[in-house]
Design a protein around this motif. Structure first.
Motif, PDB file in Angstrom:
ATOM      1  N   GLU A  15       0.831  -1.209   0.000  1.00 18.20           N
ATOM      2  CA  GLU A  15       0.000   0.000   0.000  1.00 18.20           C
ATOM      3  C   GLU A  15       0.862   1.255   0.000  1.00 18.20           C
ATOM      4  O   GLU A  15       0.603   2.201  -0.750  1.00 18.20           O
ATOM      5  N   VAL A  16       1.897   1.275   0.815  1.00 17.28           N
ATOM      6  CA  VAL A  16       2.814   2.421   0.866  1.00 17.28           C
ATOM      7  C   VAL A  16       3.501   2.594  -0.486  1.00 17.28           C
ATOM      8  O   VAL A  16       3.608   3.710  -1.002  1.00 17.28           O
ATOM      9  N   LYS A  17       3.947   1.499  -1.074  1.00 17.10           N
ATOM     10  CA  LYS A  17       4.600   1.554  -2.385  1.00 17.10           C
ATOM     11  C   LYS A  17       3.664   2.157  -3.436  1.00 17.10           C
ATOM     12  O   LYS A  17       4.076   3.019  -4.217  1.00 17.10           O
ATOM     13  N   ASP A  18       2.414   1.719  -3.449  1.00 18.53           N
ATOM     14  CA  ASP A  18       1.444   2.245  -4.410  1.00 18.53           C
ATOM     15  C   ASP A  18       1.184   3.736  -4.204  1.00 18.53           C
ATOM     16  O   ASP A  18       1.153   4.512  -5.160  1.00 18.53           O
ATOM     17  N   ILE A  19       1.004   4.142  -2.961  1.00 19.96           N
ATOM     18  CA  ILE A  19       0.725   5.548  -2.655  1.00 19.96           C
ATOM     19  C   ILE A  19       1.899   6.432  -3.051  1.00 19.96           C
ATOM     20  O   ILE A  19       1.724   7.476  -3.692  1.00 19.96           O
ATOM     21  N   ILE A  20       3.102   6.025  -2.699  1.00 24.87           N
ATOM     22  CA  ILE A  20       4.285   6.820  -3.043  1.00 24.87           C
ATOM     23  C   ILE A  20       4.445   6.894  -4.557  1.00 24.87           C
ATOM     24  O   ILE A  20       4.715   7.962  -5.108  1.00 24.87           O
ATOM     25  N   GLY A  21       4.280   5.773  -5.238  1.00 20.67           N
ATOM     26  CA  GLY A  21       4.385   5.758  -6.696  1.00 20.67           C
ATOM     27  C   GLY A  21       3.386   6.693  -7.353  1.00 20.67           C
ATOM     28  O   GLY A  21       3.723   7.443  -8.280  1.00 20.67           O
ATOM     29  N   GLU A  22       2.138   6.674  -6.885  1.00 16.54           N
ATOM     30  CA  GLU A  22       1.106   7.567  -7.425  1.00 16.54           C
ATOM     31  C   GLU A  22       1.466   9.033  -7.207  1.00 16.54           C
ATOM     32  O   GLU A  22       1.332   9.860  -8.111  1.00 16.54           O
ATOM     33  N   ARG A  23       1.925   9.368  -6.002  1.00 15.73           N
ATOM     34  CA  ARG A  23       2.266  10.767  -5.687  1.00 15.73           C
ATOM     35  C   ARG A  23       3.453  11.259  -6.512  1.00 15.73           C
ATOM     36  O   ARG A  23       3.468  12.377  -6.990  1.00 15.73           O
ATOM     37  N   ILE A  24       4.458  10.413  -6.658  1.00 16.18           N
ATOM     38  CA  ILE A  24       5.636  10.808  -7.436  1.00 16.18           C
ATOM     39  C   ILE A  24       5.259  11.005  -8.903  1.00 16.18           C
ATOM     40  O   ILE A  24       5.691  11.972  -9.540  1.00 16.18           O
ATOM     41  N   ILE A  29       7.565  13.235 -11.750  1.00 17.39           N
ATOM     42  CA  ILE A  29       8.868  12.573 -11.708  1.00 17.39           C
ATOM     43  C   ILE A  29       8.690  11.170 -12.277  1.00 17.39           C
ATOM     44  O   ILE A  29       7.912  10.376 -11.769  1.00 17.39           O
ATOM     45  N   ASN A  30       9.410  10.896 -13.345  1.00 18.40           N
ATOM     46  CA  ASN A  30       9.271   9.596 -13.998  1.00 18.40           C
ATOM     47  C   ASN A  30      10.464   8.674 -13.769  1.00 18.40           C
ATOM     48  O   ASN A  30      10.372   7.478 -13.978  1.00 18.40           O
ATOM     49  N   ASP A  31      11.576   9.244 -13.376  1.00 15.07           N
ATOM     50  CA  ASP A  31      12.794   8.456 -13.210  1.00 15.07           C
ATOM     51  C   ASP A  31      12.965   8.065 -11.737  1.00 15.07           C
ATOM     52  O   ASP A  31      13.733   8.680 -11.004  1.00 15.07           O
ATOM     53  N   PHE A  32      12.219   7.033 -11.306  1.00 14.88           N
ATOM     54  CA  PHE A  32      12.320   6.567  -9.929  1.00 14.88           C
ATOM     55  C   PHE A  32      12.037   5.070  -9.885  1.00 14.88           C
ATOM     56  O   PHE A  32      11.433   4.512 -10.802  1.00 14.88           O
ATOM     57  N   SER A  33      12.519   4.447  -8.842  1.00 16.19           N
ATOM     58  CA  SER A  33      12.200   3.038  -8.614  1.00 16.19           C
ATOM     59  C   SER A  33      11.952   2.851  -7.118  1.00 16.19           C
ATOM     60  O   SER A  33      12.539   3.535  -6.287  1.00 16.19           O
ATOM     61  N   ILE A  34      11.053   1.927  -6.818  1.00 17.58           N
ATOM     62  CA  ILE A  34      10.729   1.619  -5.435  1.00 17.58           C
ATOM     63  C   ILE A  34      10.976   0.130  -5.220  1.00 17.58           C
ATOM     64  O   ILE A  34      10.402  -0.710  -5.905  1.00 17.58           O
ATOM     65  N   SER A  35      11.868  -0.169  -4.283  1.00 18.12           N
ATOM     66  CA  SER A  35      12.165  -1.555  -3.923  1.00 18.12           C
ATOM     67  C   SER A  35      11.601  -1.830  -2.541  1.00 18.12           C
ATOM     68  O   SER A  35      11.594  -0.956  -1.682  1.00 18.12           O
ATOM     69  N   THR A  36      11.130  -3.051  -2.338  1.00 16.29           N
ATOM     70  CA  THR A  36      10.581  -3.430  -1.040  1.00 16.29           C
ATOM     71  C   THR A  36      11.401  -4.567  -0.445  1.00 16.29           C
ATOM     72  O   THR A  36      11.923  -5.425  -1.162  1.00 16.29           O
ATOM     73  N   PHE A  37      11.501  -4.540   0.879  1.00 12.26           N
ATOM     74  CA  PHE A  37      12.272  -5.540   1.618  1.00 12.26           C
ATOM     75  C   PHE A  37      11.477  -5.967   2.841  1.00 12.26           C
ATOM     76  O   PHE A  37      10.920  -5.128   3.536  1.00 12.26           O
ATOM     77  N   SER A  38      11.451  -7.259   3.102  1.00 13.33           N
ATOM     78  CA  SER A  38      10.714  -7.760   4.264  1.00 13.33           C
ATOM     79  C   SER A  38      11.616  -8.025   5.464  1.00 13.33           C
ATOM     80  O   SER A  38      11.131  -8.354   6.535  1.00 13.33           O
ATOM     81  N   SER A  39      12.926  -7.873   5.270  1.00 17.10           N
ATOM     82  CA  SER A  39      13.842  -8.056   6.397  1.00 17.10           C
ATOM     83  C   SER A  39      15.015  -7.086   6.278  1.00 17.10           C
ATOM     84  O   SER A  39      15.425  -6.735   5.169  1.00 17.10           O
ATOM     85  N   PRO A  40      15.546  -6.656   7.402  1.00 14.82           N
ATOM     86  CA  PRO A  40      16.686  -5.736   7.386  1.00 14.82           C
ATOM     87  C   PRO A  40      17.910  -6.331   6.699  1.00 14.82           C
ATOM     88  O   PRO A  40      18.650  -5.620   6.037  1.00 14.82           O
ATOM     89  N   GLU A  41      18.098  -7.624   6.825  1.00 15.46           N
ATOM     90  CA  GLU A  41      19.267  -8.264   6.216  1.00 15.46           C
ATOM     91  C   GLU A  41      19.274  -8.071   4.702  1.00 15.46           C
ATOM     92  O   GLU A  41      20.328  -7.838   4.110  1.00 15.46           O
TER      93      GLU A  41
END
Length: 79
Positions: A15-24, A29-41
């Protein structure tokens, strides 16, 4: 711009990824990427390649503050 989101709740993270992508996109701004991680490692392997980190405060055995401290000490060691 490279953005990383780290959270152990995959539904919230998506949900956060979708919201940030929509706002950007909305501000043109078209030159961006969003990566998600489920663990700090996963994130810590390549943490310096991101421009913005969005970190869950309580995640598994870590917390957002301890991850920031690791990043800070890593940056200080590089100087």
């Amino acid at each position: 711009m490279k953005i990383a989101i780290i959270d152990d709740d995959s539904i919230f993270m998506d949900e956060v990824k979708d919201i940030i992508g929509e706002r950007i996109n909305k501000i043109g701004i078209n030159d961006f990427s969003i990566s998600t991680f489920s663990s700090p490692e996963q994130l810590l392997v390549d943490i310096h390649s991101f421009d913005l980190l969005i970190i869950d405060v309580e995640i598994n055995q870590y917390n957002g503050i301890s991850i920031c401290c690791l990043l800070y000490t890593s940056d200080a060691a590089d100087e």
